[in-house]
Design a protein around this motif. Structure first.
Motif, PDB file in Angstrom:
ATOM      1  N   TYR A 104       0.809  -1.220   0.000  1.00 28.88           N
ATOM      2  CA  TYR A 104       0.000   0.000   0.000  1.00 28.88           C
ATOM      3  C   TYR A 104       0.848   1.279   0.000  1.00 28.88           C
ATOM      4  CZ  TYR A 104      -3.160  -3.656   1.551  1.00 28.88           C
ATOM      5  OH  TYR A 104      -3.861  -4.826   1.647  1.00 28.88           O
ATOM      6  N   LYS A 105       2.074   1.169   0.465  1.00 30.86           N
ATOM      7  CA  LYS A 105       2.894   2.381   0.650  1.00 30.86           C
ATOM      8  C   LYS A 105       3.106   3.187  -0.624  1.00 30.86           C
ATOM      9  CE  LYS A 105       5.237   0.524   4.720  1.00 30.86           C
ATOM     10  NZ  LYS A 105       6.511   0.035   5.310  1.00 30.86           N
ATOM     11  N   PRO A 106       3.459   2.565  -1.768  1.00 29.86           N
ATOM     12  CA  PRO A 106       3.649   3.377  -2.969  1.00 29.86           C
ATOM     13  C   PRO A 106       2.374   4.066  -3.439  1.00 29.86           C
ATOM     14  CG  PRO A 106       3.827   1.032  -3.476  1.00 29.86           C
ATOM     15  CD  PRO A 106       3.827   1.156  -1.993  1.00 29.86           C
ATOM     16  N   TYR A 107       1.220   3.440  -3.170  1.00 31.66           N
ATOM     17  CA  TYR A 107      -0.047   4.051  -3.557  1.00 31.66           C
ATOM     18  C   TYR A 107      -0.303   5.305  -2.715  1.00 31.66           C
ATOM     19  CZ  TYR A 107      -1.051  -0.161  -6.255  1.00 31.66           C
ATOM     20  OH  TYR A 107      -1.004  -1.190  -7.165  1.00 31.66           O
ATOM     21  N   VAL A 108      -0.030   5.189  -1.409  1.00 32.91           N
ATOM     22  CA  VAL A 108      -0.200   6.344  -0.519  1.00 32.91           C
ATOM     23  C   VAL A 108       0.767   7.455  -0.920  1.00 32.91           C
ATOM     24  CG1 VAL A 108      -0.019   7.152   1.860  1.00 32.91           C
ATOM     25  CG2 VAL A 108      -1.013   4.906   1.394  1.00 32.91           C
ATOM     26  N   GLN A 109       1.993   7.056  -1.197  1.00 36.45           N
ATOM     27  CA  GLN A 109       2.996   8.060  -1.564  1.00 36.45           C
ATOM     28  C   GLN A 109       2.625   8.770  -2.866  1.00 36.45           C
ATOM     29  OE1 GLN A 109       5.607   8.779   0.586  1.00 36.45           O
ATOM     30  NE2 GLN A 109       5.593  10.605  -0.735  1.00 36.45           N
ATOM     31  N   LYS A 110       2.103   8.053  -3.815  1.00 36.49           N
ATOM     32  CA  LYS A 110       1.675   8.669  -5.086  1.00 36.49           C
ATOM     33  C   LYS A 110       0.598   9.728  -4.832  1.00 36.49           C
ATOM     34  CE  LYS A 110      -0.621   7.535  -9.482  1.00 36.49           C
ATOM     35  NZ  LYS A 110       0.228   8.336 -10.377  1.00 36.49           N
ATOM     36  N   ASP A 194     -12.995  14.004   4.001  1.00 35.19           N
ATOM     37  CA  ASP A 194     -11.617  13.565   3.785  1.00 35.19           C
ATOM     38  C   ASP A 194     -11.300  12.375   4.690  1.00 35.19           C
ATOM     39  OD1 ASP A 194     -11.662  15.751   2.170  1.00 35.19           O
ATOM     40  OD2 ASP A 194      -9.983  16.790   3.105  1.00 35.19           O
ATOM     41  N   GLN A 195     -11.544  11.194   4.191  1.00 37.10           N
ATOM     42  CA  GLN A 195     -11.389   9.976   4.980  1.00 37.10           C
ATOM     43  C   GLN A 195      -9.923   9.649   5.229  1.00 37.10           C
ATOM     44  OE1 GLN A 195     -14.003   7.534   5.989  1.00 37.10           O
ATOM     45  NE2 GLN A 195     -15.158   9.428   5.814  1.00 37.10           N
ATOM     46  N   VAL A 196      -9.662   9.025   6.390  1.00 36.53           N
ATOM     47  CA  VAL A 196      -8.330   8.485   6.677  1.00 36.53           C
ATOM     48  C   VAL A 196      -8.106   7.273   5.777  1.00 36.53           C
ATOM     49  CG1 VAL A 196      -6.870   7.382   8.419  1.00 36.53           C
ATOM     50  CG2 VAL A 196      -8.374   9.291   9.056  1.00 36.53           C
ATOM     51  N   ILE A 197      -6.959   7.214   5.102  1.00 37.60           N
ATOM     52  CA  ILE A 197      -6.634   6.061   4.266  1.00 37.60           C
ATOM     53  C   ILE A 197      -5.436   5.279   4.806  1.00 37.60           C
ATOM     54  CG2 ILE A 197      -7.669   6.983   2.166  1.00 37.60           C
ATOM     55  CD1 ILE A 197      -4.874   7.824   1.263  1.00 37.60           C
ATOM     56  N   LEU A 198      -4.619   5.912   5.668  1.00 42.10           N
ATOM     57  CA  LEU A 198      -3.508   5.204   6.311  1.00 42.10           C
ATOM     58  C   LEU A 198      -3.487   5.605   7.780  1.00 42.10           C
ATOM     59  CD1 LEU A 198      -1.140   3.271   5.485  1.00 42.10           C
ATOM     60  CD2 LEU A 198       0.342   5.288   5.614  1.00 42.10           C
ATOM     61  N   LYS A 199      -3.598   4.598   8.670  1.00 45.34           N
ATOM     62  CA  LYS A 199      -3.657   4.873  10.097  1.00 45.34           C
ATOM     63  C   LYS A 199      -2.263   5.147  10.661  1.00 45.34           C
ATOM     64  CE  LYS A 199      -6.068   1.024  10.483  1.00 45.34           C
ATOM     65  NZ  LYS A 199      -6.858  -0.115  11.026  1.00 45.34           N
ATOM     66  N   ALA A 200      -2.236   5.655  11.876  1.00 46.29           N
ATOM     67  CA  ALA A 200      -0.959   6.012  12.506  1.00 46.29           C
ATOM     68  C   ALA A 200      -0.059   4.802  12.716  1.00 46.29           C
ATOM     69  CB  ALA A 200      -1.224   6.713  13.841  1.00 46.29           C
ATOM     70  N   ASP A 201      -0.659   3.601  12.820  1.00 44.58           N
ATOM     71  CA  ASP A 201       0.153   2.397  13.031  1.00 44.58           C
ATOM     72  C   ASP A 201       0.701   1.822  11.728  1.00 44.58           C
ATOM     73  OD1 ASP A 201      -2.114   1.362  11.866  1.00 44.58           O
ATOM     74  OD2 ASP A 201      -2.708   0.125  13.571  1.00 44.58           O
ATOM     75  N   GLY A 202       0.458   2.519  10.616  1.00 48.71           N
ATOM     76  CA  GLY A 202       0.968   2.053   9.335  1.00 48.71           C
ATOM     77  C   GLY A 202       0.043   1.115   8.591  1.00 48.71           C
ATOM     78  N   TYR A 206      -9.834   0.418   5.519  1.00 51.06           N
ATOM     79  CA  TYR A 206     -10.569  -0.400   4.543  1.00 51.06           C
ATOM     80  C   TYR A 206     -10.604   0.272   3.179  1.00 51.06           C
ATOM     81  CZ  TYR A 206     -14.547  -2.392   2.075  1.00 51.06           C
ATOM     82  OH  TYR A 206     -15.358  -2.949   1.115  1.00 51.06           O
ATOM     83  N   HIS A 207     -10.853   1.583   3.169  1.00 51.89           N
ATOM     84  CA  HIS A 207     -11.085   2.281   1.903  1.00 51.89           C
ATOM     85  C   HIS A 207      -9.878   2.203   0.968  1.00 51.89           C
ATOM     86  CE1 HIS A 207     -14.794   3.699   3.585  1.00 51.89           C
ATOM     87  NE2 HIS A 207     -14.150   4.227   4.621  1.00 51.89           N
ATOM     88  N   LEU A 208      -8.696   2.394   1.495  1.00 49.41           N
ATOM     89  CA  LEU A 208      -7.507   2.295   0.647  1.00 49.41           C
ATOM     90  C   LEU A 208      -7.202   0.843   0.301  1.00 49.41           C
ATOM     91  CD1 LEU A 208      -4.982   3.681  -0.651  1.00 49.41           C
ATOM     92  CD2 LEU A 208      -3.768   3.028   1.442  1.00 49.41           C
ATOM     93  N   ALA A 209      -7.218  -0.016   1.304  1.00 53.07           N
ATOM     94  CA  ALA A 209      -6.813  -1.407   1.097  1.00 53.07           C
ATOM     95  C   ALA A 209      -7.701  -2.099   0.077  1.00 53.07           C
ATOM     96  CB  ALA A 209      -6.841  -2.163   2.427  1.00 53.07           C
ATOM     97  N   VAL A 210      -9.009  -1.841   0.143  1.00 54.60           N
ATOM     98  CA  VAL A 210      -9.918  -2.545  -0.765  1.00 54.60           C
ATOM     99  C   VAL A 210      -9.686  -2.113  -2.206  1.00 54.60           C
ATOM    100  CG1 VAL A 210     -11.880  -0.922  -0.682  1.00 54.60           C
ATOM    101  CG2 VAL A 210     -12.298  -3.357  -0.990  1.00 54.60           C
TER     102      VAL A 210
END
Length: 514
Positions: A104-110, A194-202, A206-210
């Motif tokens: 998921y990290k590269p998607y978040v970074q993009k 503006d939904q959270v897509i990556l939590k503080a624990d890394g 659900y929204h991003l992962a799915v």
């Protein structure tokens, strides 16, 4: 971003239909998981595609270690077998979200690099105060973008700052709010915040992962409950922000309880998928029932409706346009009727085989019954197959046939309904049955005397005709003596199965207590 990372986010181009079910291991599997999986599998098989099982285990607070195996076991019990999954592997492994965190990290970074997401440093206390203020002022609820456009240093100078930020998606004013649903046509959903897509624990939400997982696993059709309609614009926005092609969506009607509320495991025991197996429902009956909740019966050539059909029939004729959009009521009476129908359609030996786990669990038989015990069970099964709607109901009817004669319990309700003529009836029965030979006769059984026909004739002559007692009341004491129950399998057939010795011993035992 590296070339490898950039390549990861290229749109998938599947050559086949691919559907998935993605339960969370947070307790007993929900019946809704089977409901969705059944529609997934039906369409996948019809189209010659693939059905994928993915475990969405990013909710670590509610995670239960044994739940994943329960998901495997219950779906396999129902015959909803998957082509790819955590236990089977596949070209898009791993199939557990917790094993895909680096994915998921590269998607978040993009999204961050392109300004389509941002870090949020707000503490939970600050967010709670924000929501309380919005509610008191009757303002629209949602994140107020306090952190949007600010660096960590800028935000740290303001109140309610946390060193461990989350990542939120940025929802533009022109975010798409309508989409085409396979079942419902054009659907409009409310504007998301503006939904959270990556939590503080890394861990991703659900929204991003799915979105990422469905893309990376080349999922072409997403089938889920209608409660996710409001989230679909968020997901479409993420697909667009990442430059990915969204799948087709089908939002199924919610299963509702008798009060027309969404079923929950907290309120309804039958919301647990394992409950149906425990109660003795047949998997084919449950699938048939679940199909009828969201889909019409089979229409015959003469225009009549047929509610009993196989999964293969359902899959072959399946069309999304026929799915009912109105939330169906979970009618257990209807399910019990269907289950009884399927039980009566089973070959006797198969019916007996399906009874075995319940009889073993209840201590009626051992885990390795002898051949004579299995032979007797087949005889008993033939007598009770039309009398039960659940496999779990068999224990009370079968147990007397595997109980020692001097240990047969007499139920209180059976003893209390005995009339004052009971001693006279039992005495007449013993006298009438004594002359009948209990031997098996010749090897071909041609001269067997201890048969239910011979037993019935002797008892009717002795009690109905001899004592003048109406048939309705004549045999109650005998039923109680033989089975210990007020309700039992057919009396004369039961006596034949038990044999003369046990029958006579039980009649004499009850007579001695009267």
């Amino acid at each position: 971003m590296s070339d490898k990372t950039a390549a990861t986010i290229e749109p998938a181009t599947p050559d086949e239909v691919r559907l998935r079910v993605a339960p969370s291991p947070t307790g007993d599997p929900h019946v809704g998981t089977a409901y969705m999986a059944m529609f997934d599998l039906a369409f996948a098989r019809q189209q010659g595609g693939k059905f994928v099982l993915r475990i969405e285990d990013t909710d670590r607070a509610r995670f239960q270690a044994d739940s994943e195996q329960q998901i495997f076991d219950t779906l396999e019990w129902l015959g909803l077998t998957w082509d790819e999954g955590p236990d089977k592997g596949g070209p898009y492994a791993p199939y557990r979200q917790s094993e895909r965190l680096d994915t998921y990290k590269p998607y978040v970074q993009k999204l961050l690099d392109e300004g389509k997401a941002y870090y949020c440093y707000c503490t939970s206390e600050r967010l709670a105060e924000m929501r309380e203020f919005q509610q008191k002022q009757k303002l629209p609820t949602g994140y107020d973008r306090m952190c949007y456009g600010k660096t960590r240093e800028e935000r740290s100078k303001e109140p309610g700052f946390s060193d461990n930020p989350v990542v939120r998606m940025f929802v533009p004013d022109d975010a798409p709010l309508t989409f085409t649903d396979l079942i419902r046509g054009e659907v409009k959903a409310p504007r998301p915040d503006d939904q959270v897509i990556l939590k503080a624990d890394g861990f991703p939400t659900y929204h991003l992962a799915v979105v990422v997982d469905d893309h990376e696993m080349a999922i072409t059709h997403v089938v889920r409950g209608e409660e996710w309609i409001s989230s679909t614009p968020k997901h479409i926005l993420l697909y667009q922000g990442l430059g990915l092609e969204p799948p087709k969506f089908a939002h199924m009607p919610l299963l509702r309880d008798e009060k027309k509320a969404k079923i929950s495991k907290r309120k309804s025991p039958w919301a647990r998928l394992t409950w149906f197996k425990e109660q003795g429902y047949l998997p084919e009956a449950l699938l048939n029932f679940l199909a009828l909740l969201g889909y019409p019966p089979v229409i015959e050539t003469d225009g009549s409706e047929r509610e009993v059909f196989t999964f293969e029939e359902f899959s072959k004729n399946f069309e999304w346009s026929k799915v009912n959009t109105v939330g169906p009521i979970f009618n257990l009476d209807k399910l019990n009727w269907l289950n009884g129908h399927y039980i009566r359609e089973l070959p006797t030996r198969e019916f007996a085989t399906r009874l075995l786990p319940f009889l073993v669990k209840d201590g009626v038989l051992s885990e390795q019954p002898s051949l004579p015990e299995l032979g007797r069970l087949n005889l008993v099964a033939e007598q009770i197959q039309t009398r039960i709607n659940l496999l779990s109901e068999a224990t009370a009817l079968v147990a007397p046939f595997f109980c020692k004669d001097d240990e047969l319990p007499i139920a209180d309700d059976a003893r209390s309904q005995l009339k004052e003529t009971a001693p006279q009836v039992i005495d007449a029965a013993i006298e009438a049955l004594e002359p009948i030979s209990g031997s098996l006769g010749k090897p071909d059984g041609s001269d067997v005397e201890w048969t239910h026909e011979r037993i019935e004739a002797a008892l009717r002559e002795a009690i109905v005709e001899g004592l003048g007692i109406k048939p309705k009341f004549a045999f109650g004491p005998l039923r109680t003596a033989v089975s210990g129950q007020r309700i039992s399998p057919p009396l004369f057939e039961s006596m034949e199965i038990l044999g003369k010795h046990s029958t006579m011993e039980r009649l004499k035992a009850l007579r001695a207590t009267l």
